[in-house]
Design a protein around this motif. Structure first.
Motif, short mmCIF file in Angstrom:
data_model
loop_
_atom_site.label_atom_id
_atom_site.label_comp_id
_atom_site.label_asym_id
_atom_site.label_seq_id
_atom_site.Cartn_x
_atom_site.Cartn_y
_atom_site.Cartn_z
N ASP A 8 0.80 -1.20 0.00
CA ASP A 8 0.00 0.00 0.00
C ASP A 8 0.84 1.26 0.00
O ASP A 8 1.71 1.43 0.80
N ASN A 9 0.50 2.10 -0.92
CA ASN A 9 0.98 3.46 -0.97
C ASN A 9 2.46 3.64 -0.74
O ASN A 9 2.89 4.41 0.11
N MET A 20 10.33 12.21 -0.45
CA MET A 20 9.37 11.37 -1.14
C MET A 20 8.78 12.15 -2.29
O MET A 20 8.53 13.33 -2.17
N TYR A 37 -8.89 0.92 12.61
CA TYR A 37 -8.19 1.93 13.43
C TYR A 37 -8.46 1.69 14.93
O TYR A 37 -7.56 1.78 15.75
N ASP A 57 -2.84 9.62 6.62
CA ASP A 57 -4.13 8.91 6.63
C ASP A 57 -4.54 8.43 5.24
O ASP A 57 -5.38 7.53 5.13
N PRO A 78 0.20 14.09 2.10
CA PRO A 78 0.52 14.81 0.86
C PRO A 78 -0.33 14.38 -0.33
O PRO A 78 -0.39 15.11 -1.32
N ILE A 79 -1.01 13.22 -0.25
CA ILE A 79 -1.83 12.85 -1.42
C ILE A 79 -3.12 13.69 -1.49
O ILE A 79 -3.81 13.65 -2.49
N GLN A 148 2.97 17.44 4.22
CA GLN A 148 4.00 16.40 4.22
C GLN A 148 4.90 16.57 5.45
O GLN A 148 5.58 17.59 5.57
N LEU A 149 4.89 15.59 6.32
CA LEU A 149 5.84 15.60 7.45
C LEU A 149 7.24 15.37 6.90
O LEU A 149 7.39 14.73 5.86
N SER A 166 -0.99 5.32 11.20
CA SER A 166 -1.22 3.92 10.81
C SER A 166 -0.49 3.63 9.51
O SER A 166 -0.73 4.31 8.50
N PHE A 179 14.58 11.33 9.99
CA PHE A 179 13.24 11.62 9.47
C PHE A 179 12.19 11.29 10.53
O PHE A 179 11.28 12.08 10.81
C1 LIG Z 1 0.31 2.86 3.65
S1 LIG Z 1 -0.56 4.35 3.58
C2 LIG Z 1 -1.54 4.26 5.05
C3 LIG Z 1 -2.86 4.94 4.91
C4 LIG Z 1 -3.73 4.91 6.17
N1 LIG Z 1 -3.04 5.49 7.29
C5 LIG Z 1 -4.15 3.50 6.50
O1 LIG Z 1 -3.55 2.87 7.40
O2 LIG Z 1 -5.07 2.99 5.87
C6 LIG Z 1 0.73 5.49 4.03
C7 LIG Z 1 0.34 6.94 3.88
O3 LIG Z 1 1.41 7.75 4.35
C8 LIG Z 1 1.44 8.91 3.56
N2 LIG Z 1 2.73 9.57 3.68
C9 LIG Z 1 3.88 9.19 3.11
N3 LIG Z 1 4.84 10.08 3.39
C10 LIG Z 1 4.29 11.04 4.17
C11 LIG Z 1 4.80 12.22 4.79
N4 LIG Z 1 6.08 12.59 4.64
N5 LIG Z 1 3.96 12.95 5.56
C12 LIG Z 1 2.67 12.56 5.73
N6 LIG Z 1 2.14 11.45 5.15
C13 LIG Z 1 2.94 10.71 4.38
C14 LIG Z 1 1.18 8.36 2.15
O4 LIG Z 1 0.78 9.37 1.25
C15 LIG Z 1 0.10 7.34 2.43
O5 LIG Z 1 -1.19 7.86 2.27
#
Ligand SMILES: C[S@@+](CC[C@H](N)C(=O)[O-])C[C@H]1O[C@@H](n2cnc3c(N)ncnc32)[C@H](O)[C@@H]1O
Length: 245
Positions: A8-9, A20, A37, A57, A78-79, A148-149, A166, A179
């Motif tokens: 995932d993602n 990223m 959750y 999220d 960031p998405i 974006q963190l 999560s 990071f």
């Molecule tokens: C695997 S997904 C998890 C989505 C959701 N939290 C869940 O558990 O269903 C990871 C998420 O982290 C986000 N992400 C990645 N790098 C990030 C950053 N630097 N700051 C905030 N979010 C970030 C991605 O865009 C993605 O939506």
């Protein structure tokens, strides 16, 4: 090899970079629901009443479902810079690959709560549909924030009682200790306590960062590892909790 997670993602460009890319074509949206959750973070009735911020999220339906219950959640990711149509299209393009990889690696998952790959697909797509239906309204209500963190979030200190992550921090351990320290420091600036799930990396091994993170934050905070009511990746049933003293 990254063989053991639902793919995932993985918006991560390189294994050793803390940068990223969030071009749409690098994004594989995949999201969980409120029930998941609750189990992942051992959320009690009183936790659900807290002011919550949830980091990374993505297309989870947590925010949407909580909002329907009149609970307070701000999600950052960031998405959220993409439109509903772009995210919907990207989910459509990538879902078969994610499911194919999950089926191929099915022995790495615990099929008790979710009983089969077909059921998993239904649950994930349903969560992401709920997110997509809620996205525009949620953005205009300030519930979905493109961010974006580890950049500083637009919130005052301790705006939130609870911060969640999560399947983002720790899972993406390859982004490195610095990071993670920067992200978690920002999370703890805006939230009184944070919870991170799972404690495995993308190879489904206990994250190498965990001990250093615990060591770092235990100086000023109460840090704990807690078993939760959720295990889908084998041995992925613990969360990290960090609270103000
Ligand atoms: C695997 S997904 C998890 C989505 C959701 N939290 C869940 O558990 O269903 C990871 C998420 O982290 C986000 N992400 C990645 N790098 C990030 C950053 N630097 N700051 C905030 N979010 C970030 C991605 O865009 C993605 O939506």
């Amino acid at each position: 090899m990254e063989t053991t997670i639902e793919k995932d993602n993985n918006s991560v460009t390189t294994k050793d970079s803390s940068k990223m890319a969030f071009e749409l074509e690098n994004t594989v949206p995949w999201g969980r629901n409120l029930g998941e959750y609750k189990a992942m973070f051992n959320l009690t009735g009183s936790d659900l009443d807290k002011r919550i911020i949830s980091f990374g999220d993505g297309p989870a339906s947590f925010n949407c479902e909580m909002s329907q219950l009149n609970k307070s959640v701000v999600s950052i990711d960031p998405i959220y810079r993409f439109s509903t149509a772009e995210l919907k299209g990207r989910i459509e393009q990538t879902k078969d690959t994610v499911m194919e990889q999950t089926r191929k690696n099915s022995e790495n998952f615990v099929w008790t709560r979710i009983k089969s790959a077909d059921e998993l697909e239904t649950i994930r797509l349903s969560a992401m549909d709920s997110f997509l239906d809620d996205f525009e309204a949620g953005k205009s209500q300030g519930r979905y924030v493109n961010h974006q963190l580890p950049d500083r979030t637009p919130f005052d200190d301790l705006t939130f009682e609870l911060g969640l992550s999560s399947h983002f921090l720790i899972l993406y351990s390859q982004l490195g200790l610095d990071f993670h320290l920067a992200c978690m420091t920002e999370m703890l600036r805006v939230a009184k306590q944070i919870r991170i799930f799972p404690l495995l990396d993308l190879d489904a091994k206990r994250s190498e960062l965990l001990d250093s993170l615990v060591e770092h934050f235990r100086t000023d905070y109460r840090v704990g590892l807690e078993k939760t009511g959720y295990e889908f990746q084998k041995k992925g049933d613990q969360m990290l909790t960090i609270k103000r003293r």
